[in-house]
Design a protein around this motif. Sequence first.
Motif, PDB file in Angstrom:
ATOM      1  N   LEU A  25      -5.703   3.036   4.359  1.00  0.00           N
ATOM      2  CA  LEU A  25      -5.070   3.153   2.956  1.00  0.00           C
ATOM      3  C   LEU A  25      -5.805   2.084   2.113  1.00  0.00           C
ATOM      4  O   LEU A  25      -5.913   2.628   0.913  1.00  0.00           O
ATOM      5  CB  LEU A  25      -3.581   2.398   3.095  1.00  0.00           C
ATOM      6  N   SER A  26      -6.547   1.182   2.399  1.00  0.00           N
ATOM      7  CA  SER A  26      -7.263   0.474   1.537  1.00  0.00           C
ATOM      8  C   SER A  26      -8.469   1.174   1.142  1.00  0.00           C
ATOM      9  O   SER A  26      -8.891   1.280  -0.124  1.00  0.00           O
ATOM     10  CB  SER A  26      -7.742  -0.765   2.284  1.00  0.00           C
ATOM     11  N   GLU A  27      -8.958   2.267   2.030  1.00  0.00           N
ATOM     12  CA  GLU A  27     -10.278   3.202   1.588  1.00  0.00           C
ATOM     13  C   GLU A  27      -9.436   4.041   0.482  1.00  0.00           C
ATOM     14  O   GLU A  27     -10.324   4.711  -0.230  1.00  0.00           O
ATOM     15  CB  GLU A  27     -10.870   3.543   2.669  1.00  0.00           C
ATOM     16  N   LEU A  28      -8.372   4.636   0.863  1.00  0.00           N
ATOM     17  CA  LEU A  28      -7.654   5.371   0.136  1.00  0.00           C
ATOM     18  C   LEU A  28      -7.525   4.838  -1.284  1.00  0.00           C
ATOM     19  O   LEU A  28      -7.650   5.694  -2.385  1.00  0.00           O
ATOM     20  CB  LEU A  28      -6.501   5.917   0.864  1.00  0.00           C
ATOM     21  N   ASN A  29      -6.976   3.781  -1.359  1.00  0.00           N
ATOM     22  CA  ASN A  29      -7.131   3.031  -2.485  1.00  0.00           C
ATOM     23  C   ASN A  29      -6.095   3.616  -3.503  1.00  0.00           C
ATOM     24  O   ASN A  29      -6.461   3.648  -4.723  1.00  0.00           O
ATOM     25  CB  ASN A  29      -8.321   2.573  -3.287  1.00  0.00           C
ATOM     26  N   PRO A  30      -4.711   3.782  -3.239  1.00  0.00           N
ATOM     27  CA  PRO A  30      -3.840   4.608  -4.331  1.00  0.00           C
ATOM     28  C   PRO A  30      -3.597   3.553  -5.178  1.00  0.00           C
ATOM     29  O   PRO A  30      -3.604   2.333  -5.097  1.00  0.00           O
ATOM     30  CB  PRO A  30      -2.718   4.842  -3.510  1.00  0.00           C
ATOM     31  N   LYS A  31      -3.499   4.358  -6.466  1.00  0.00           N
ATOM     32  CA  LYS A  31      -3.096   3.478  -7.750  1.00  0.00           C
ATOM     33  C   LYS A  31      -1.674   3.668  -8.368  1.00  0.00           C
ATOM     34  O   LYS A  31      -1.141   4.680  -8.113  1.00  0.00           O
ATOM     35  CB  LYS A  31      -4.158   3.634  -8.924  1.00  0.00           C
ATOM     36  N   LEU A  32      -0.901   2.636  -8.818  1.00  0.00           N
ATOM     37  CA  LEU A  32       0.195   2.853  -9.612  1.00  0.00           C
ATOM     38  C   LEU A  32      -0.240   3.641 -10.958  1.00  0.00           C
ATOM     39  O   LEU A  32      -1.093   3.337 -11.637  1.00  0.00           O
ATOM     40  CB  LEU A  32       0.712   1.520  -9.885  1.00  0.00           C
ATOM     41  N   GLN A  65       0.986  -1.513  -0.061  1.00  0.00           N
ATOM     42  CA  GLN A  65       0.027   0.180   0.045  1.00  0.00           C
ATOM     43  C   GLN A  65       0.778   1.232   0.034  1.00  0.00           C
ATOM     44  O   GLN A  65       0.423   2.297  -0.804  1.00  0.00           O
ATOM     45  CB  GLN A  65      -0.957  -0.111   1.131  1.00  0.00           C
ATOM     46  N   GLN A  66       2.028   1.428   0.736  1.00  0.00           N
ATOM     47  CA  GLN A  66       2.828   2.367   0.834  1.00  0.00           C
ATOM     48  C   GLN A  66       3.361   2.608  -0.660  1.00  0.00           C
ATOM     49  O   GLN A  66       3.583   3.651  -0.908  1.00  0.00           O
ATOM     50  CB  GLN A  66       3.905   2.227   1.906  1.00  0.00           C
ATOM     51  N   THR A  67       3.753   1.679  -1.286  1.00  0.00           N
ATOM     52  CA  THR A  67       4.614   1.527  -2.575  1.00  0.00           C
ATOM     53  C   THR A  67       3.447   2.356  -3.493  1.00  0.00           C
ATOM     54  O   THR A  67       3.731   3.472  -4.133  1.00  0.00           O
ATOM     55  CB  THR A  67       4.776   0.291  -3.265  1.00  0.00           C
ATOM     56  N   ARG A  68       2.251   2.184  -3.479  1.00  0.00           N
ATOM     57  CA  ARG A  68       1.270   2.683  -4.552  1.00  0.00           C
ATOM     58  C   ARG A  68       0.916   3.948  -4.019  1.00  0.00           C
ATOM     59  O   ARG A  68       0.846   4.922  -4.839  1.00  0.00           O
ATOM     60  CB  ARG A  68       0.047   1.641  -4.442  1.00  0.00           C
ATOM     61  N   LEU A  69       1.036   4.291  -2.643  1.00  0.00           N
ATOM     62  CA  LEU A  69       0.597   5.785  -2.267  1.00  0.00           C
ATOM     63  C   LEU A  69       1.762   6.651  -2.504  1.00  0.00           C
ATOM     64  O   LEU A  69       1.558   7.799  -3.197  1.00  0.00           O
ATOM     65  CB  LEU A  69       0.682   5.762  -0.727  1.00  0.00           C
ATOM     66  N   PHE A  70       3.129   6.199  -2.539  1.00  0.00           N
ATOM     67  CA  PHE A  70       4.393   6.982  -3.125  1.00  0.00           C
ATOM     68  C   PHE A  70       4.326   7.107  -4.646  1.00  0.00           C
ATOM     69  O   PHE A  70       4.534   8.122  -4.854  1.00  0.00           O
ATOM     70  CB  PHE A  70       5.513   6.348  -2.637  1.00  0.00           C
ATOM     71  N   GLY A 127       2.441  11.711  -1.263  1.00  0.00           N
ATOM     72  CA  GLY A 127       2.969  10.354  -1.485  1.00  0.00           C
ATOM     73  C   GLY A 127       3.621   9.865  -0.281  1.00  0.00           C
ATOM     74  O   GLY A 127       4.174   8.817  -0.148  1.00  0.00           O
ATOM     75  N   GLU A 128       3.902  11.084   0.713  1.00  0.00           N
ATOM     76  CA  GLU A 128       4.607  10.503   2.002  1.00  0.00           C
ATOM     77  C   GLU A 128       3.708  10.329   2.905  1.00  0.00           C
ATOM     78  O   GLU A 128       2.544  10.669   2.990  1.00  0.00           O
ATOM     79  CB  GLU A 128       5.385  11.684   2.121  1.00  0.00           C
ATOM     80  N   ILE A 129       4.393   9.668   4.130  1.00  0.00           N
ATOM     81  CA  ILE A 129       3.697   9.173   5.323  1.00  0.00           C
ATOM     82  C   ILE A 129       4.624   9.997   6.290  1.00  0.00           C
ATOM     83  O   ILE A 129       6.051   9.706   6.450  1.00  0.00           O
ATOM     84  CB  ILE A 129       3.614   7.586   5.779  1.00  0.00           C
TER      85      ILE A 129
END
Length: 288
Positions: free
Chosen positions: A260-267, A49-54, A118-120
């Motif tokens: 993060l699941s609800e945020l659901n960032p995409k590559l 999830q962090q990879t996709r967020l970033f 993209g950061e935490i």
Amino acid sequence: MTINRHDFLASPEKKLSEYATAHPDAASYSTEEVKETLFEEVISTLRDQQTRLFAEAKSGIVVILQAMDAAGKDEAVTTVFSNLSVQGLRESEPGEPSDKELKRDYLWRHHETLPKRGEIAILNRSYYEEVLGSRVHGSYQNEPMPDKWKEGPVWKRRYRHLNEYERYLTENGFVVLKFYLNVNKNVQKKRLLERMNNPNRNWEFSFSDVDDRDKWEDFYHAYDEAIKETSTGYAPWYVIPADDPWFTRLVIAEIFSQTLSELNPKLPVLSGEEATKLEEYKEKLKKQ
């Protein structure tokens, strides 16, 4: 174990003392089960999830950790977040404001601790110290501002400031996750004595920890009021039982993962032009 994050949501009606010291399911799992199986499963998901967020770089996440001394904030940071990629991760812990910072509004110095998209950002203690430690120790009186703003409903005003600040962050795409680690006073005593009695852990001990323990009721009241006044739908507080350290870490990781699941960032997906150019460069590289 399935963690329902709503079990830990703070509500205006509840006092900290009314939150259970352990989740109903916690006793049925051994520390080893949590540590070696459940925790590792969550961390594996978090890494992806962090990879996709970033990579997406649209949202940022502010993680706030607040607690009494020896509740396990540092250990939670080390155990949960050190398992993630350093890229896109930052941590800060506010100290006493400098002379330069005192010449600004009280939130100014905290803004630079926030994440980029993209950061935490993990705030091990945070701008909430401005309504907690500042309140209990009276340090707000040292701020060089007009006397009229040091009187009257100081904390009501600051709660409003913090709520609006977090609304502003949320509406700009930054999720605010706030955790209060709720440790029992007797457990805190045991942990402080362990630090004091163990030469290898003396460095973790601060004399202020015992001084602040003498103000337990004052801090407790300050936390209780602050949490009730600043737990909102867009930036809620989660009150996490902190007597069992591994359970605490699991709950934090689970709630973080659910968010993060609800945020659901995409590559990111290459455009047609970029995909064509990629193929050209692949062929070029093969021929070298």
